[in-house]
Design a protein around this motif. Structure first.
Motif, PDB file in Angstrom:
ATOM      1  N   LEU A 133      -0.247  -4.672  -8.604  1.00 54.62           N
ATOM      2  CA  LEU A 133      -0.461  -3.574  -9.401  1.00 54.62           C
ATOM      3  C   LEU A 133      -0.004  -2.557  -9.803  1.00 54.62           C
ATOM      4  O   LEU A 133      -0.278  -1.093  -9.824  1.00 54.62           O
ATOM      5  CB  LEU A 133      -0.653  -2.575  -7.453  1.00 54.62           C
TER       6      LEU A 133
ATOM      7  N   LYS B 106       0.826  -1.288  -0.462  1.00 56.74           N
ATOM      8  CA  LYS B 106       0.063  -0.360  -0.142  1.00 56.74           C
ATOM      9  C   LYS B 106       1.312   1.432  -0.186  1.00 56.74           C
ATOM     10  O   LYS B 106       0.762   2.419  -1.265  1.00 56.74           O
ATOM     11  CB  LYS B 106      -0.917  -0.225   0.954  1.00 56.74           C
TER      12      LYS B 106
ATOM     13  N   CYS C 183       2.748   1.587  -3.282  1.00 54.04           N
ATOM     14  CA  CYS C 183       1.697   2.456  -5.092  1.00 54.04           C
ATOM     15  C   CYS C 183       1.008   2.861  -5.006  1.00 54.04           C
ATOM     16  O   CYS C 183       0.231   3.448  -5.896  1.00 54.04           O
ATOM     17  CB  CYS C 183       0.942   0.936  -4.891  1.00 54.04           C
TER      18      CYS C 183
END
Length: 252
Positions: free
Chosen positions: A236, A192, A195
């Motif tokens: 991602l 997290k 990204c």
């Protein structure tokens, strides 16, 4: 130092980081380094490699950092004095001296002048007080818009540890990661922070290359975990993830 480049599963021992990052192919890159757990080591490594290649390089900060131990430190906002250092040493670290003895950012206007010299510039653009995990505050990081690359660094030694113990700005991280301040840092938390635009991508512009270094991959367990995080962020859309260990370096 050892390095594992993206999409590889074997270590390179004593690599040339400039080459691995593709900076050797750029005449005057401006590299901003953010995050925690290895920023100064990365600056030192890149500086050393430029010096070995006999290429001039400017190193500075837009926040605060420990002053260089082995490199000339210019404490004045003077292009003429910077040129004098470069002419003698080829390398110069530029920053004002703070009351605490740390090196602090020159005026951003002065740094913008230096970008006009068309020389490689390496910038520590974030602070972490030597903690390996970082979520930036509202005013952080301070990335020059002229930057061509942003390197986000995180130390793998934060994994499995309490957020409050290992993360700089842990109160902010607690809210953004939606976990208690004493919650355990997970691989998902790393993904997290890597990204999201509230994490290491904060201040990143479309014209800037984005590179991640997962540092302190010092044993087989951390290697396994770092490879897992690399796979997670690749899904991602973040492909340029390097694994590193500066274990021989004292200044992580």
């Amino acid at each position: 130092m050892k390095l594992m480049i993206p999409n590889k599963t074997e270590w390179e021992i004593n690599p040339v980081l400039l080459d691995a990052l593709g900076l050797d192919k750029v005449s005057s890159p401006i590299v901003s380094v953010v995050g925690g757990g290895g920023k100064t080591s990365t600056l030192e490594q890149l500086t050393k490699e430029y010096a070995q290649k006999r290429k001039q390089v400017i190193v500075t900060t837009t926040t605060h950092m420990m002053p260089p131990k082995h490199w000339p430190w210019c404490r004045e906002e003077s292009v003429e004095i910077v040129d004098r250092y470069l002419g003698k040493k080829g390398v110069v670290w530029i920053g004002l001296e703070s009351d605490t003895g740390k090196m602090k950012s020159p005026a951003l206007e002065f740094l913008k002048k230096l970008t006009g010299k068309k020389l490689p510039m390496i910038i520590e653009a974030d602070g972490a007080k030597r903690l390996p995990f970082k979520v930036p505050g509202e005013w952080e990081p301070v990335i020059l818009e002229e930057s061509t690359m942003v390197i986000g660094v995180l130390g793998m030694d934060a994994l499995g540890k309490p957020l409050a113990d290992m993360c700089f700005r842990y109160a902010i991280a607690s809210k953004l990661l939606e976990k208690p301040e004493d919650g355990i840092i997970t691989k998902d938390d790393y993904a997290k922070v890597i990204c999201n635009s509230w994490g290491l991508k904060k201040g990143l512009h479309k014209n800037m290359d984005y590179v991640i270094i997962l540092n302190k991959v010092d044993d087989e367990q951390r290697l396994k975990e770092a490879l897992c995080i690399r796979d997670m962020v690749r899904k991602l859309g973040i492909d340029k993830v390097y694994l590193s260990s500066y274990k021989a370096c004292k200044n992580e």
